[in-house]
Design a protein around this motif. Structure first.
Motif, PDB file in Angstrom:
ATOM      1  N   ASP B 207       0.767  -1.178  -0.062  1.00 28.22           N
ATOM      2  CA  ASP B 207       0.130  -0.099  -0.099  1.00 28.22           C
ATOM      3  C   ASP B 207       1.013   1.082  -0.090  1.00 28.22           C
ATOM      4  O   ASP B 207       1.673   1.585   0.759  1.00 28.22           O
ATOM      5  N   SER B 209       0.582   4.306   0.722  1.00 23.22           N
ATOM      6  CA  SER B 209       0.300   5.139   1.716  1.00 23.22           C
ATOM      7  C   SER B 209       1.198   4.932   2.992  1.00 23.22           C
ATOM      8  O   SER B 209       1.445   5.667   3.857  1.00 23.22           O
ATOM      9  N   LEU B 210       1.346   3.638   3.184  1.00 21.46           N
ATOM     10  CA  LEU B 210       2.310   2.970   4.261  1.00 21.46           C
ATOM     11  C   LEU B 210       3.602   3.632   4.037  1.00 21.46           C
ATOM     12  O   LEU B 210       4.294   4.047   5.176  1.00 21.46           O
ATOM     13  N   GLU B 212       4.382   6.312   2.578  1.00 25.19           N
ATOM     14  CA  GLU B 212       3.912   8.040   2.748  1.00 25.19           C
ATOM     15  C   GLU B 212       3.803   8.386   4.113  1.00 25.19           C
ATOM     16  O   GLU B 212       4.167   9.451   4.791  1.00 25.19           O
ATOM     17  N   ALA B 213       3.144   7.537   5.008  1.00 23.98           N
ATOM     18  CA  ALA B 213       2.998   7.737   6.482  1.00 23.98           C
ATOM     19  C   ALA B 213       4.430   7.767   6.871  1.00 23.98           C
ATOM     20  O   ALA B 213       4.567   8.803   7.972  1.00 23.98           O
ATOM     21  N   ALA B 214       5.308   7.057   6.783  1.00 21.32           N
ATOM     22  CA  ALA B 214       6.541   7.158   7.170  1.00 21.32           C
ATOM     23  C   ALA B 214       7.319   8.421   7.070  1.00 21.32           C
ATOM     24  O   ALA B 214       7.968   8.749   7.608  1.00 21.32           O
ATOM     25  N   VAL B 228       9.993   0.167   6.502  1.00 18.94           N
ATOM     26  CA  VAL B 228       8.738  -0.155   6.092  1.00 18.94           C
ATOM     27  C   VAL B 228       8.811  -0.795   4.816  1.00 18.94           C
ATOM     28  O   VAL B 228       8.056  -1.986   4.665  1.00 18.94           O
TER      29      VAL B 228
END
Ligand SMILES: Nc1ncnc2c1ncn2[C@@H]1O[C@H](COP(=O)(O)OP(=O)(O)O)[C@@H](O)[C@H]1O
Ligand SMILES: [Mg+2]
Lengths: 378, 608
Positions: B207, B209-210, B212-214, B228
């Motif tokens: 995914d 966004s995983l 991006e979240a990091a 990640v």
């Protein structure tokens, strides 16, 4: 402390002009919501604030600092993703402390902070679980905790509640507002759900096709829409088309497509010179006889009233739906168009009316918004 | 029985398929392997474990501390008076048993390094020409096992073109890779693609966004990758690596080519030893106990590996927590310098990994010993000559592989459907049964067949069903062996298709009164037909280049296949090369078609 300012923002996806010149100010500690239909560019704006998209033109200022070209990881924003984006291979605590680790916070303090924020979002006992073991609402809370624990300069939320059921949505939006207000963090919140926007925001910016339609408090946006788009997007409305047939001092008369006549005496003098500055949202278009106008009314501001004499439409009842505190009456107007009235008094009597019976609908002047093209006639 | 009848009445389709497939795989997979296991422990009708001792006491098999001498060394530099320095890089000989393990591990490590790097570049960098590269990167995969050794020798062998025409004239150096090192090089050039494909599809299926979240939390690129991206790609990394480990240890084609060109160390691998020594004589189906033991070990490694993949991947296969993925991956857009560096990397990678390809193409289409190269179609003319050339063998290969593929398509579609859509007791076992053949060493299955169906003084199944006796008529058994061994590729493709097809579509048809078989025929198959065709093509390609069981089961010319003929005639390098090119062309066509049909589902190509 910090105020977010967006100046003349233009964003392209290859040749597609997704955001077409946006100006916005989010005051310190304020929750500003970007509200608009799917595909209008909300996520794009939010991602450019987070640093995932570089605008082609325009500036983003955080406090005094221009962050337009600062890398995402240095922006110190906390983002909540639509799908939470929790790392499935880490525990809840590892998820929450990740940002602190990046900020070189010592281990004990990381743990302490994580526990504190987890208890704030009511997840005390869950620190050692993995995201897969939590429910949707709990995952959402972890995402909130992860974003807040770093004490971000700005909190960014991209439809954080859209994957939850109604009850949880209502519960969590209260919680989010409570928590962000308590921490005083400046927040940009994205949603396409108008009731969520009304409930959570200090300020709402209604977006349509990459442009801002209106910025205002929830009250202003709901009760005093500037454009036809805003009126229709916020609240449940009937829209009737008509034509100006008479224009006198203190009087505008409109003939609807169904042949009914509506008169308005509360509008600005239609003959007055337009004094407003250009670009001022209060600037109203001038009317002329023969102009096509749209009239928008809220379902719950109009009445079924047999005794009414002025501003009356006639309709035939097609459906009656009992909703507990009100009855939703769906009618056909003379020209066949659909029209809805929410009745909240004398419910028994209304439910007793037969389908097919003809009734009079009273449209009080104050319940109507008039628009020429997309702009409000005030 | 009564319960079975009851179930049968409810769902005749599934309850016909399940017993048939189970029986087929029991008789032609489980039993033969049991015969090999049996032969490992029992000699002349008595339990005999002394052969185990023999293996671990004999330096030929087990030599953990080899002596370094004139024929056993890592690097040797010989500088005789004639001005040509010979550099030989060989690697020590640790005995047949350890050699095989070392080759497996070394090939895996090299392939993993290349595959991981390449996958990261392809998945997370943005540069021009990526689409073309993704196609070019499949080329190393497209080379039959034998052929890569031949091609490699043609360029880098003792009298290879690179040595004769480049290293010697320019540097005065003859560079020779031999023994374990040569095998590891040739295998890695081929297998890194498998790892690359597995990791690439892992990376693309995360995914976005995983990551991006990091980044949003303040992580830099390297930290994002480490904390990640990599952990989430672990299923792909692990399954690709273990698959390569198994395949490298089981490889027979590469050792054969080196052994037959006189490299004694390269000959010392388990598979090659089994192939050479299992046969005890015309009138017995007994097999050499040592070969059975070595086979049993090979099988054991493979089973552990297969189990590890299943266990690990299912553990780490993070059921996507989040609802749906959002957006695309944030890629790094390369600048001018970045472009230059990435092109250098890929040019070197592709040049080196296609050395075997260049080798076979050059050697097959030029006049021998002539410089500069001169085109000649002589070798190709011989190809289709029935009397002296490969005609008969091409014919046999096509008959066997097509028959097997047709069987695979029918059985694998049914089996895949049942295993994927039906809940029944023993479902996991059933699923394992139809996918495990990819891990089963061909030589081990081959000697199992031989032991089970061959002649014997006592009772043999081959005596009853004489068409199954490999010594009398290997063709039927060969087709069955192909069917079993290449079954997983099609089953996997069918799985992939079914996973993308909502079960509601079937339920609504059943709800409207259709029978299970109607649903299968009218709803399922049309929906997954592309996957079936894609999987079948992969199976076909692998069938055509099957080596191990073919070499063990076929003993006479009239039943030989292309690969069999190639193993017999390793002297006629140029003709073999022409044959190899022919096989490669068939593979390329099939894989291109498959790639179009299966799109991003590359894991079907690697089949695990
Ligand atoms: N990566 C992309 N490439 C091309 N077009 C995109 C991309 N992302 C979004 N868009 C387009 O930009 C517009 C705005 O998208 P988005 O900001 O995601 O809308 P919202 O969040 O309001 O639903 C949409 O028309 C969408 O199709
Ligand atoms: Mg969005």
């Amino acid at each position: 402390m910090v105020e977010l300012k967006i100046e003349d923002l233009h964003i392209f996806y290859d040749d597609f002009h997704a955001v077409r010149g946006i100006n916005l100010t989010v005051n310190d500690g304020e929750i500003l919501t970007l509200l608009g239909p799917s595909g209008c560019g909300k996520t794009t704006i939010l991602r450019s604030i987070a640093g995932f998209i570089t605008p082609r033109k325009g500036r983003i200022l955080l406090g005094e600092k221009d962050i337009t070209h600062v890398p995402a990881r240095l922006r110190d924003s906390g983002m909540i993703f639509q799908n939470y984006a929790l790392w499935p291979h880490m525990t809840i605590e590892e998820n929450v402390t990740y940002g602190l680790k990046m900020r070189k916070v010592p281990k004990e303090e990381r743990h302490r902070k994580a526990m504190a924020i987890l208890s704030q979002v009511q997840l005390e006992g869950q620190a050692d679980k993995t995201p897969g073991q939590l429910s949707g609402g709990q995952q959402q809370r972890v995402a909130l905790a992860r974003a807040l624990v770093i004490e971000p300069t700005i909190l960014l939320c991209d439809e954080p509640l859209s994957n939850l059921d109604f009850q949880l949505r209502v519960e969590l939006r209260t919680e989010i507002r409570h928590l962000t207000k308590k921490l005083g963090v400046t927040t940009v919140y994205v949603t396409h759900d108008q009731s969520e926007a009304l409930a959570i925001s200090d300020t709402i910016a209604v977006i349509n096709a990459g442009l801002i339609e209106q910025v205002g408090t929830p009250l202003e946006v709901f009760n005093d829409p500037d454009t036809l788009f805003v009126a229709n997007f916020v609240g449940e409305n009937n829209q009737i088309e008509g034509q100006v047939t008479k224009l006198e001092k203190g009087l505008v008369e409109v003939k609807t497509e169904g042949g009914d006549t509506l008169t308005y005496t509360n509008l600005q003098d239609p003959f007055m010179e337009d004094t407003a500055e250009e670009g001022d949202r209060k600037s109203a278009p001038k009317l002329a006889v023969g102009d096509k106008v749209s009239i928008v009314t809220r379902y719950d501001k109009i009445f079924l009233d047999e005794k009414a004499t002025e501003n009356v439409l006639t309709g035939t009842i097609r459906n009656l739906a009992y909703m507990g505190t009100m009855v939703q009456v769906v009618l056909n107007l003379n020209d066949g168009s659909k029209f809805t009235v929410n009745v909240s008094e004398n419910l028994n009597k209304v439910m007793g009316m037969g389908l097919g019976s003809t009734v009079k609908i009273h449209l009080p002047e104050s319940a109507c918004f008039l628009f020429k093209d997309n702009l409000r006639v005030r | 029985m009564k319960r079975y009848m009851h179930k049968f009445m409810q769902d005749p389709l599934s309850w016909t398929i399940i017993p048939i497939i189970t029986l087929f795989f029991t008789v032609f997979l489980i039993l033969p392997l049991s015969f090999t296991m049996y032969a490992a422990f029992v000699h002349n009708g008595e339990l005999n474990l002394s052969a185990f001792g023999t293996i671990f006491n004999t330096k030929k098999f087990w030599d953990p501390f080899p002596e370094i001498n004139d024929s056993n060394f890592y690097i040797q530099v010989i500088a005789p008076g004639d001005g040509i320095t010979t550099i030989r890089i060989r690697g020590l000989d640790y005995g047949i048993f350890l050699n095989t393990i070392i080759i497996g591990i070394a090939t895996t490590l090299v392939s993993l390094t290349l595959g991981l790097t390449t996958a990261f570049f392809m998945a997370r960098l943005e540069f021009r020409g990526k689409t073309i590269l993704s196609g070019l990167l499949l080329i190393p995969l497209v080379i039959p096992p034998f052929v890569s050794g031949i091609g490699y020798n043609a360029l880098l062998g003792p009298s290879g073109l690179l040595n004769e025409r480049f290293f010697i004239p320019v540097f005065g150096i003859r560079l020779l890779f031999q023994g374990i090192v040569a095998i590891v090089i040739v295998q890695s050039l081929h297998y890194f693609t498998l790892i690359y494909l597995n990791i690439y599809s892992s990376l693309m299926n995360n995914d976005p966004s995983l990551e991006e979240a990091a980044e949003n939390m303040g992580a830099d690129r390297l930290t994002v990758a480490r904390s990640v991206t990599l952990p989430l790609a672990m299923p792909g990394i692990a399954s690709g690596s273990i698959l390569v480990l198994i395949l490298a240890m089981e490889d027979l084609g590469t050792p054969i080519i080196f052994a037959n060109s006189g490299d004694t160390v390269a000959a010392k691998t388990i598979t090659f030893y089994i192939m050479q020594n299992f046969f005890l004589g015309e009138n017995t189906s007994e097999i050499n106990q040592i070969t059975a033991i070595l086979g049993a070990f090979l099988l054991l490694f493979a089973l552990i590996g297969f189990y590890a993949i299943r266990k690990y991947v299912s553990l780490k296969q993070y059921s996507m927590v989040s609802k749906g993925r959002s957006g695309k991956f944030r890629t790094v857009k390369l600048g001018k310098i970045g472009h230059v560096l990435i092109y250098v990397y890929f040019t070197v990678l592709l040049l080196v990994s296609t050395i075997p390809h260049w080798g076979v193409i050059i050697i097959s289409s030029t006049k021998p010993q002539v410089w500069p190269l001169e085109f000649s179609s002589e070798n190709y003319n011989k190809l289709f000559d029935f009397e002296n050339g490969f005609g008969q063998f091409i014919y046999n290969t096509i008959v066997y592989s097509f028959t097997a593929t047709v069987l695979i398509v029918i059985l694998a579609t049914l089996a895949g459907y049942v295993a994927n859509r039906k809940k029944f007791w023993g479902q996991t076992l059933f699923d394992t049964l139809v996918t495990i053949p990819i891990a089963i060493p061909g030589v081990v299955l081959g000697i199992g067949y031989f032991r089970m169906f061959g002649n014997s003084e006592g009772f043999s199944i081959g005596d009853l069903f004489f068409t199954l006796n490999p010594i009398v008529a290997p063709s039927v058994l060969l087709v069955i062996s192909y069917t079993i061994r290449k079954f997983p590729f099609t089953v996997r493709a069918v799985y992939a298709g079914l996973q993308q097809t909502d079960e509601v579509l079937e339920e609504s048809a059943i709800n409207l009164g259709a029978s299970k078989s109607r649903v299968l025929w009218e709803i399922i198959i049309p929906l997954i037909i592309m996957n079936i065709i894609g999987g079948a093509l992969v199976s076909l390609v692998y069938n055509m280049s099957e080596v191990s069981t073919t070499l063990i089961l076929v003993s006479d010319t009239s039943n030989g296949t292309i690969t069999w003929k190639m193993a017999q005639e390793t002297g006629k390098i140029a003709e073999l090369a022409a044959m190899g090119v022919f096989l490669m062309v068939l593979q390329v066509i099939s894989l291109l078609v498959t790639n179009v049909l299966l799109k991003n589902r590359a894991d079907a190509i690697s089949g695990i």
